[in-house]
Design an enzyme around this catalytic site. Structure first.
Site, PDB file in Angstrom:
ATOM      1  N   CYS A   2       0.960  -1.195  -0.031  1.00  0.00           N
ATOM      2  CA  CYS A   2       0.010   0.095  -0.065  1.00  0.00           C
ATOM      3  C   CYS A   2       0.872   1.276  -0.075  1.00  0.00           C
ATOM      4  O   CYS A   2       2.109   1.248   0.261  1.00  0.00           O
ATOM      5  CB  CYS A   2      -0.832   0.126   1.166  1.00  0.00           C
ATOM      6  SG  CYS A   2      -1.928  -1.600   1.424  1.00  0.00           S
ATOM      7  N   TRP A  74      -3.612  -1.624  -1.399  1.00  0.00           N
ATOM      8  CA  TRP A  74      -3.484  -3.156  -2.243  1.00  0.00           C
ATOM      9  C   TRP A  74      -3.823  -3.978  -1.281  1.00  0.00           C
ATOM     10  O   TRP A  74      -3.071  -4.251  -0.337  1.00  0.00           O
ATOM     11  CB  TRP A  74      -2.140  -3.401  -2.625  1.00  0.00           C
ATOM     12  CG  TRP A  74      -1.912  -4.327  -3.605  1.00  0.00           C
ATOM     13  CD1 TRP A  74      -2.193  -4.689  -5.039  1.00  0.00           C
ATOM     14  CD2 TRP A  74      -1.499  -5.802  -3.377  1.00  0.00           C
ATOM     15  NE1 TRP A  74      -1.802  -5.788  -5.330  1.00  0.00           N
ATOM     16  CE2 TRP A  74      -1.630  -6.416  -4.435  1.00  0.00           C
ATOM     17  CE3 TRP A  74      -0.984  -6.302  -2.214  1.00  0.00           C
ATOM     18  CZ2 TRP A  74      -1.004  -7.982  -4.437  1.00  0.00           C
ATOM     19  CZ3 TRP A  74      -0.704  -7.665  -2.016  1.00  0.00           C
ATOM     20  CH2 TRP A  74      -0.657  -8.269  -3.093  1.00  0.00           C
ATOM     21  N   ASN A 100       0.937   0.019   5.820  1.00  0.00           N
ATOM     22  CA  ASN A 100       1.496  -0.857   4.666  1.00  0.00           C
ATOM     23  C   ASN A 100       2.412  -1.969   5.306  1.00  0.00           C
ATOM     24  O   ASN A 100       3.041  -1.938   6.144  1.00  0.00           O
ATOM     25  CB  ASN A 100       2.355   0.094   3.897  1.00  0.00           C
ATOM     26  CG  ASN A 100       3.121  -0.898   2.765  1.00  0.00           C
ATOM     27  OD1 ASN A 100       2.480  -1.789   2.330  1.00  0.00           O
ATOM     28  ND2 ASN A 100       4.312  -0.730   2.674  1.00  0.00           N
ATOM     29  N   GLY A 101       1.986  -3.326   5.071  1.00  0.00           N
ATOM     30  CA  GLY A 101       2.442  -4.506   5.572  1.00  0.00           C
ATOM     31  C   GLY A 101       1.599  -5.492   5.981  1.00  0.00           C
ATOM     32  O   GLY A 101       0.170  -5.243   5.874  1.00  0.00           O
ATOM     33  N   GLU A 488       1.055  -9.637 -17.176  1.00  0.00           N
ATOM     34  CA  GLU A 488       0.968  -8.564 -16.418  1.00  0.00           C
ATOM     35  C   GLU A 488      -0.083  -7.528 -17.052  1.00  0.00           C
ATOM     36  O   GLU A 488      -0.827  -6.970 -16.067  1.00  0.00           O
ATOM     37  CB  GLU A 488       2.527  -8.042 -16.177  1.00  0.00           C
ATOM     38  CG  GLU A 488       3.306  -8.752 -15.350  1.00  0.00           C
ATOM     39  CD  GLU A 488       4.487  -7.789 -15.282  1.00  0.00           C
ATOM     40  OE1 GLU A 488       5.216  -7.887 -13.935  1.00  0.00           O
ATOM     41  OE2 GLU A 488       5.241  -7.466 -16.105  1.00  0.00           O
TER      42      GLU A 488
END
Length: 608
Positions: A2, A74, A100-101, A488
């Site tokens: 993120c 994300w 984030n994480g 991708e």
């Protein structure tokens, strides 16, 4: 993966945070949110989807205040929806947090906090942190955040604000999740990555693993999570904010494809000493004597960097006569390193979680580490014994283009340096390859001039669903990379194979509905590739051939032909990469895909 941004200053926080967040959208785009403090009131807004959705919401009724945090997500825990979007808040709606994480023990913490009366609104691991900080809030925000980190297991970066103290941001980094702090004139900024802050400041401090910072508009205080104060000077970032604009191109990816000749030239320029016929890498961190004593070299990488590593394996064995391997970083920790093995982790961002973990693993066991990295000040660059920087500049497209080719150029430099130190590379060959490297940008520009003809090929093949990419020798990793690009950004099934393996299974798939991209420039594997093309045609397969200008044999049998200029074997990968990127790009455009921000992907994979 993120994106986090934060601001304290004299400007309207929303006008700073939203543009900064937009520059981090490559890190995730499932949802976005912002929290600002105005007076003693916390205002939180969220939106599902890309940052444009959040922009539209705040434009209708702008949040007020001169401090705030924002986030682009994300998803890892919990579906992308309004409830799971960040920022997350405590029960009293007095503090907000972005993260984030991954918090590995969030389930047990959530159970404990719920038993104490905390009310959870989302499915995320992040919300646990907000309630844990609330639980410890007796002696101020810093102490509460600090105490909360002692209960958290995992890798994370976080930023927290509270209504009672709008002049303070608390930020923490634990593990591989990056975090930078920038300062301007009576204002301070926080972000997951440097590009978010360009145009606002170029003086930045990178938090190390295990550090917590109190950020105010007039400065910052950094401490380790164990309590020791840290003194660290800011570094000046050489990039300009203007590089974040598309410059007239329809997508960042296409712009970055066309920036590759300059990026490769920048990467090799300072390392080529033609007068002495030497390769100079000042920050390599390993002596010639140590290079002589090596018994093996291990590249470790993920994604496109892994394909670059596979090319590097060939180059090291050719130039340095040193056994080399290219390993998937996430698998490398299950190996047994040795002090006589040189480990070379490759990462564009220098924050790739698996690659960082592999680098730390081997250093703890005595292996020397020389990193190949694009970001000065990144975790990988700081922690390695030595580093060879690529000079690609910022890459905003999620799919690697110029960072991949600059990695190829850097690995060619590294291989030549090893070969020279070990006495395995004669002067004539070294001088020849140096001249080839100097000439490579010109040849790359010649390939890019064929962009429109490659677009024509893409239109012809955009409706096929499955592709096979074949190559041999140095072209085998390029086949894997070409297939990866198509997967991708065009969301098509594609496989990259060593062409010699075609008869060992993949040939069963070949028919008129299976286009085969045959990478067959002139060189030692050309005749065998010509045989592979014949085998494909005998089974009614469609062939897109990448060949050297003037080719007649394979070109005569192919359904579509893309040419590259004649060049030495060693720089051919730099030329072959370009049509593979353009082919994938134009097929994706024809199919209406979002090439800059493909679904489910993020630029920097900072969680394992």
């Amino acid at each position: 993966m993120c994106g986090i941004v934060g601001y304290i200053g004299e400007s309207d926080a929303t006008n700073v945070l939203i543009p900064a967040l937009r520059r981090l959208e490559y890190r995730g785009y499932d949802s976005a949110g912002i929290a600002t403090v105005d007076g003693n009131e916390l205002d939180t807004r969220k939106a599902v989807g890309k940052i444009a959705e959040l922009e539209a919401q705040v434009a209708a009724s702008p949040p007020q205040g001169h401090s705030g945090i924002a986030h682009t997500r994300w998803a890892t825990h919990g579906r992308p929806n309004m409830v799971n979007a960040h920022p997350h808040v405590d029960c009293q709606l007095r503090l907000a947090l972005v993260h984030n994480g991954i918090i590995e023990n969030y389930r047990e913490l959530r159970k404990q906090l719920a038993a104490q009366g905390h009310r959870f609104r989302s499915e995320t691991d992040t919300e646990v942190i907000a309630h844990l900080i609330e639980h410890y809030r007796t002696n101020g925000l810093f102490e509460a955040v600090h105490r909360a980190t002692r209960d958290l297991r995992g890798a994370y970066a976080l930023a927290c604000i509270c209504a009672e103290d709008p002049e303070t941001l608390i930020v923490v980094r634990r593990g591989s999740s990056p975090l930078v702090i920038g300062h301007g004139d009576h204002e301070a900024f926080v972000a997951s990555d440097i590009p978010a802050l360009l145009g606002r400041t170029r003086d930045m401090v990178v938090l190390d693993d295990g550090e917590i910072a109190i950020v105010k508009r007039g400065g910052m205080t950094i401490r380790t999570l164990e309590g020791s104060e840290v003194q660290r000077a800011a570094i000046r970032i050489p990039w300009d904010g203007a590089v974040a604009e598309r410059g007239g191109y329809p997508h960042f990816m296409l712009k970055e494809i066309f920036e590759q000749p300059e990026a490769v030239a920048n990467t090799v320029r300072d390392h080529l000493d033609f007068e002495r016929r030497e390769i100079r890498i000042d920050e390599l961190g390993i002596s010639d004597l140590d290079m002589i004593g090596l018994i093996r070299l291990s590249f470790v990488a993920c994604g496109s960097s892994l394909q670059a590593a596979l090319v590097g394996k060939y180059l090291v064995e050719d130039f340095a006569k040193l056994s080399a391997e290219a390993e998937i970083a996430s698998e490398f920790r299950y190996r047994r390193p040795d002090s006589r093995i040189l480990t070379v982790p490759i990462s564009q961002s220098g924050e790739t979680a698996d690659t960082l973990a592999a680098s730390r693993y081997v250093r703890e066991r005595g292996s020397r580490v020389v990193a190949v990295c694009n970001v000065v000040g990144s975790s990988l660059a700081r922690e390695a014994d030595g580093v060879l920087f690529t000079r690609a500049g910022i890459e905003f497209g999620v799919a690697s283009t110029k960072t991949f080719t600059t990695q190829l150029a850097a690995l060619l430099l590294l291989s030549m340096k090893l070969g020279s130190a070990r006495g395995m590379l004669d002067d004539e060959l070294r001088s020849g390859v140096m001249k080839d490297l100097k000439d490579a940008p010109r040849l790359m520009r010649a390939v890019l001039e064929q962009s429109e003809s490659i677009r024509t090929v893409a239109r012809e093949f955009a409706n096929y669903r499955d592709f096979l990419y074949l190559g041999r020798g140095l072209d085998y990793p390029l086949a894997v990379e070409g297939a990866l690009k198509l997967k991708e950004i065009a969301y098509l099934h594609a496989e990259g194979y060593a062409a010699g393996e075609m008869k060992h299974g993949p040939i069963a798939l070949i028919d008129e509905r299976m286009p085969v991209v045959a990478i067959a420039p002139s060189g030692p594997t050309y005749e065998k590739m010509a045989g592979n093309v014949e085998e494909v045609k005998a089974r009614d397969g469609k062939v897109i051939a990448i060949v050297t200008e003037g080719d007649e044999t394979i070109a005569a049998r192919a359904d579509a032909v893309i040419t590259i200029p004649a060049a030495s074997l060693w720089i051919q990968p730099l030329l072959v990469a370009l049509p593979l990127q353009l082919l994938a790009y134009y097929i994706a455009v024809e199919r209406g895909c979002d090439v800059d921000q493909p679904r489910n992907l993020a630029k920097s994979v900072t969680v394992e």
